[in-house]
Design an enzyme around this catalytic site. Structure first.
Site, PDB file in Angstrom:
ATOM      1  N   CYS A  77       0.343  11.076   2.767  1.00 52.24           N
ATOM      2  CA  CYS A  77       0.704   9.706   2.398  1.00 52.24           C
ATOM      3  C   CYS A  77       0.158   9.407   0.997  1.00 52.24           C
ATOM      4  O   CYS A  77      -0.919   9.856   0.635  1.00 52.24           O
ATOM      5  CB  CYS A  77       0.106   8.736   3.411  1.00 52.24           C
ATOM      6  SG  CYS A  77       0.598   7.032   3.128  1.00 52.24           S
ATOM      7  N   HIS A 163       3.742   0.839   4.452  1.00 51.98           N
ATOM      8  CA  HIS A 163       4.577   1.476   3.430  1.00 51.98           C
ATOM      9  C   HIS A 163       5.493   0.427   2.783  1.00 51.98           C
ATOM     10  O   HIS A 163       5.912  -0.521   3.430  1.00 51.98           O
ATOM     11  CB  HIS A 163       5.406   2.607   4.043  1.00 51.98           C
ATOM     12  CG  HIS A 163       4.553   3.735   4.530  1.00 51.98           C
ATOM     13  ND1 HIS A 163       4.984   4.648   5.469  1.00 51.98           N
ATOM     14  CD2 HIS A 163       3.287   4.098   4.216  1.00 51.98           C
ATOM     15  CE1 HIS A 163       4.019   5.528   5.703  1.00 51.98           C
ATOM     16  NE2 HIS A 163       2.983   5.201   4.961  1.00 51.98           N
ATOM     17  N   ILE A 165       8.295  -0.480  -0.902  1.00 56.40           N
ATOM     18  CA  ILE A 165       8.957  -0.191  -2.181  1.00 56.40           C
ATOM     19  C   ILE A 165       8.885  -1.484  -2.975  1.00 56.40           C
ATOM     20  O   ILE A 165       9.234  -2.552  -2.465  1.00 56.40           O
ATOM     21  CB  ILE A 165      10.430   0.207  -1.975  1.00 56.40           C
ATOM     22  CG1 ILE A 165      10.543   1.459  -1.096  1.00 56.40           C
ATOM     23  CG2 ILE A 165      11.126   0.444  -3.325  1.00 56.40           C
ATOM     24  CD1 ILE A 165      11.949   1.710  -0.567  1.00 56.40           C
ATOM     25  N   GLU A 166       8.426  -1.414  -4.224  1.00 54.11           N
ATOM     26  CA  GLU A 166       8.270  -2.637  -5.012  1.00 54.11           C
ATOM     27  C   GLU A 166       8.857  -2.510  -6.415  1.00 54.11           C
ATOM     28  O   GLU A 166       8.798  -1.442  -7.037  1.00 54.11           O
ATOM     29  CB  GLU A 166       6.789  -3.035  -5.114  1.00 54.11           C
ATOM     30  CG  GLU A 166       6.227  -3.521  -3.797  1.00 54.11           C
ATOM     31  CD  GLU A 166       4.791  -4.010  -3.872  1.00 54.11           C
ATOM     32  OE1 GLU A 166       4.370  -4.698  -2.919  1.00 54.11           O
ATOM     33  OE2 GLU A 166       4.079  -3.702  -4.856  1.00 54.11           O
ATOM     34  N   HIS A 180       5.279   3.510  -1.711  1.00 49.23           N
ATOM     35  CA  HIS A 180       4.169   4.038  -0.911  1.00 49.23           C
ATOM     36  C   HIS A 180       4.733   4.604   0.391  1.00 49.23           C
ATOM     37  O   HIS A 180       5.343   3.869   1.167  1.00 49.23           O
ATOM     38  CB  HIS A 180       3.204   2.873  -0.611  1.00 49.23           C
ATOM     39  CG  HIS A 180       2.119   3.200   0.381  1.00 49.23           C
ATOM     40  ND1 HIS A 180       1.560   2.240   1.192  1.00 49.23           N
ATOM     41  CD2 HIS A 180       1.494   4.358   0.682  1.00 49.23           C
ATOM     42  CE1 HIS A 180       0.626   2.797   1.956  1.00 49.23           C
ATOM     43  NE2 HIS A 180       0.576   4.086   1.672  1.00 49.23           N
ATOM     44  N   SER A 304      -1.964  -5.847  -1.736  1.00 51.43           N
ATOM     45  CA  SER A 304      -1.100  -6.142  -0.592  1.00 51.43           C
ATOM     46  C   SER A 304       0.250  -6.645  -1.088  1.00 51.43           C
ATOM     47  O   SER A 304       0.508  -6.679  -2.295  1.00 51.43           O
ATOM     48  CB  SER A 304      -1.764  -7.200   0.284  1.00 51.43           C
ATOM     49  OG  SER A 304      -1.927  -8.384  -0.482  1.00 51.43           O
ATOM     50  N   SER A 309      -1.322  -4.842  -8.243  1.00 54.59           N
ATOM     51  CA  SER A 309      -1.714  -3.447  -8.043  1.00 54.59           C
ATOM     52  C   SER A 309      -2.152  -2.893  -9.397  1.00 54.59           C
ATOM     53  O   SER A 309      -1.895  -3.503 -10.437  1.00 54.59           O
ATOM     54  CB  SER A 309      -0.539  -2.627  -7.496  1.00 54.59           C
ATOM     55  OG  SER A 309      -0.157  -3.093  -6.220  1.00 54.59           O
ATOM     56  N   HIS A 326      -7.894   3.994  -2.445  1.00 56.41           N
ATOM     57  CA  HIS A 326      -6.428   4.148  -2.378  1.00 56.41           C
ATOM     58  C   HIS A 326      -5.724   2.812  -2.331  1.00 56.41           C
ATOM     59  O   HIS A 326      -4.494   2.767  -2.327  1.00 56.41           O
ATOM     60  CB  HIS A 326      -6.038   4.988  -1.164  1.00 56.41           C
ATOM     61  CG  HIS A 326      -5.928   4.245   0.132  1.00 56.41           C
ATOM     62  ND1 HIS A 326      -6.909   3.393   0.601  1.00 56.41           N
ATOM     63  CD2 HIS A 326      -4.941   4.230   1.085  1.00 56.41           C
ATOM     64  CE1 HIS A 326      -6.533   2.899   1.777  1.00 56.41           C
ATOM     65  NE2 HIS A 326      -5.344   3.379   2.085  1.00 56.41           N
ATOM     66  N   GLY A 329      -7.500  -2.045   1.024  1.00 59.30           N
ATOM     67  CA  GLY A 329      -8.173  -1.805   2.294  1.00 59.30           C
ATOM     68  C   GLY A 329      -8.099  -3.026   3.200  1.00 59.30           C
ATOM     69  O   GLY A 329      -8.252  -4.164   2.745  1.00 59.30           O
TER      70      GLY A 329
END
Length: 397
Positions: A77, A163, A165-166, A180, A304, A309, A326, A329
């Site tokens: 992942c 997971h 998509i952005e 992700h 999130s 990000s 990563h 969290g």
């Protein structure tokens, strides 16, 4: 901050967060990991939280052994991101059509493509090794062989859970594409199969937690696991590459007039095993919810679905085994998030983002995660921030 050290049975536990902020069950897991006879080091990232066997957000360095539960069931992942030539000025006022086109091109949740995607038709896809990769399917565990057709059709699909998509904007107004995902159902089934094998081995019978069962070097079980592990990590890498190709195709069509171009893709695993050398010793380094952050390595640390990000560059800190967090969290479990928050809360916390706002994704609400800025601040000695990006469209499974 730099790390703090907490005593552990075999090795000290280096933590890039305040130990008082870590839940008791996660601290106990870290202490359990530090009792493993093969362990040579344990680094804990600021996004640490309770997981199955080993915490999410931990880096475990072992000599001659590997713990499959310390990789997690979503082998390989990770994240991919690419900067484009588009800017905020190219975007329409309503982004719902773009979101709809992405969802049409890339199956989400448990979905799959009707037919396997031909990567040859995708712009910039790294096709070298593709044929050999599928040939090697014949060598993986017999227990999952019957999943071949499903695995081929799920290649290039998102999955569910956290997971996403952005479609994002950085602080200068440039558009980034980010996603992700991991090794889908085939990776999960391989992981569960090997965890079951490991738990039955005699050398694992005295462990403090049966979920920490390991494979040891020079055994047929270790050889079989390594074979399947590295294959699944490759599956995850190709899965993200195909999705990114499909995503770029959507963007090309939707922004035809602007003729978008794309920089090289940044991609990183955050649930995986790597063979690395530290202090003159060859070690198997397991990152579960952590990225490699060697000197100059590009990485992605997402927040999130309603927060920013970060694109980062590693500083090569060997105390963390060249690792960083990563993501933000979780600060509460999925069930706790569902009890605490409503669809109305989700709508408020994702204002300005074109995304699902229904009860089916309330467990992914920003309030269920740690503040990403704080997580980044706690690892200034691990990574340097290259760009901060914020989603305007988010696709969830």
């Amino acid at each position: 901050m730099s790390y703090v050290e907490v005593p552990g049975a075999k090795v000290p536990i280096r933590m890039w967060t305040d130990s008082a902020s870590v839940e008791d069950v996660a601290l106990q897991q870290l202490q359990n990991v530090a009792t493993l006879p093969w362990i040579k080091g344990l680094a804990v990232m600021p996004d640490v939280h309770y997981g199955k066997g080993a915490t999410v957000g931990s880096v475990i360095a072992m000599h001659g052994a590997v713990c499959p539960a310390a990789v997690g069931v979503d082998i390989g992942c990770g994240m991919s991101a690419v900067k484009t030539s588009l800017t905020a000025n190219d975007l329409p006022g309503d982004l719902s059509r773009l979101r709809s086109k992405i969802e049409q091109a890339i199956p989400v949740g448990r979905g799959m493509h009707d037919h396997a995607v031909d990567p040859g038709r995708l712009h910039g896809f790294p096709t070298s090794g593709w044929g050999d990769f599928w040939t090697r399917f014949d060598g993986i565990a017999d227990a999952v062989k019957f999943r071949q057709e499903r695995a081929t059709k799920q290649m290039g699909t998102l999955g569910g859970g956290n997971h996403f998509i952005e479609f994002c904007l950085d602080e200068s107004g440039s558009v980034w594409l980010m996603l992700h995902s991991g090794s889908r159902n085939i990776g999960k089934e391989l992981a569960e199969y090997h965890i079951g094998v490991a738990q039955k081995l005699s050398h694992n019978q005295g462990l403090v937690d049966r979920d920490l069962a390991v494979f040891v070097s020079d055994t047929p079980q270790m050889a079989a696991y390594r074979n399947d592990l590295f294959w699944a990590q490759e599956y995850a890498k190709y899965n993200r590459a195909i999705m990114m190709g499909l995503f770029q195709d959507v963007v090309r069509k939707e922004f035809k007039k602007a003729k978008p171009t794309f920089e090289p893709v940044i991609s990183c695993h955050h649930n995986y095993v790597a063979e690395e050398r530290y202090e003159g010793m060859d070690l198997l380094v397991t990152r579960k919810g952590a990225i490699r952050a060697g000197s100059g390595d590009y990485g992605i640390i997402p927040g999130s679905m309603g927060t920013g990000s970060y694109i980062v560059k590693g500083l090569g800190n060997e105390k963390s085994f060249n690792s960083a967090s990563h993501g933000a969290g979780r600060r509460m479990s999925r069930n706790a998030a569902k009890r605490r928050f409503s669809a109305k809360d989700l709508e408020e916390q994702t204002r300005g983002v074109e995304c699902r706002k229904d009860s089916g994704v309330v467990d992914e609400i920003p309030g269920a995660y740690k503040p990403i800025e704080q997580v980044i601040d706690q690892q200034r000695d691990l990574v340097q921030v290259v760009a901060k990006i914020k989603q305007v469209v988010c696709v969830k499974g």
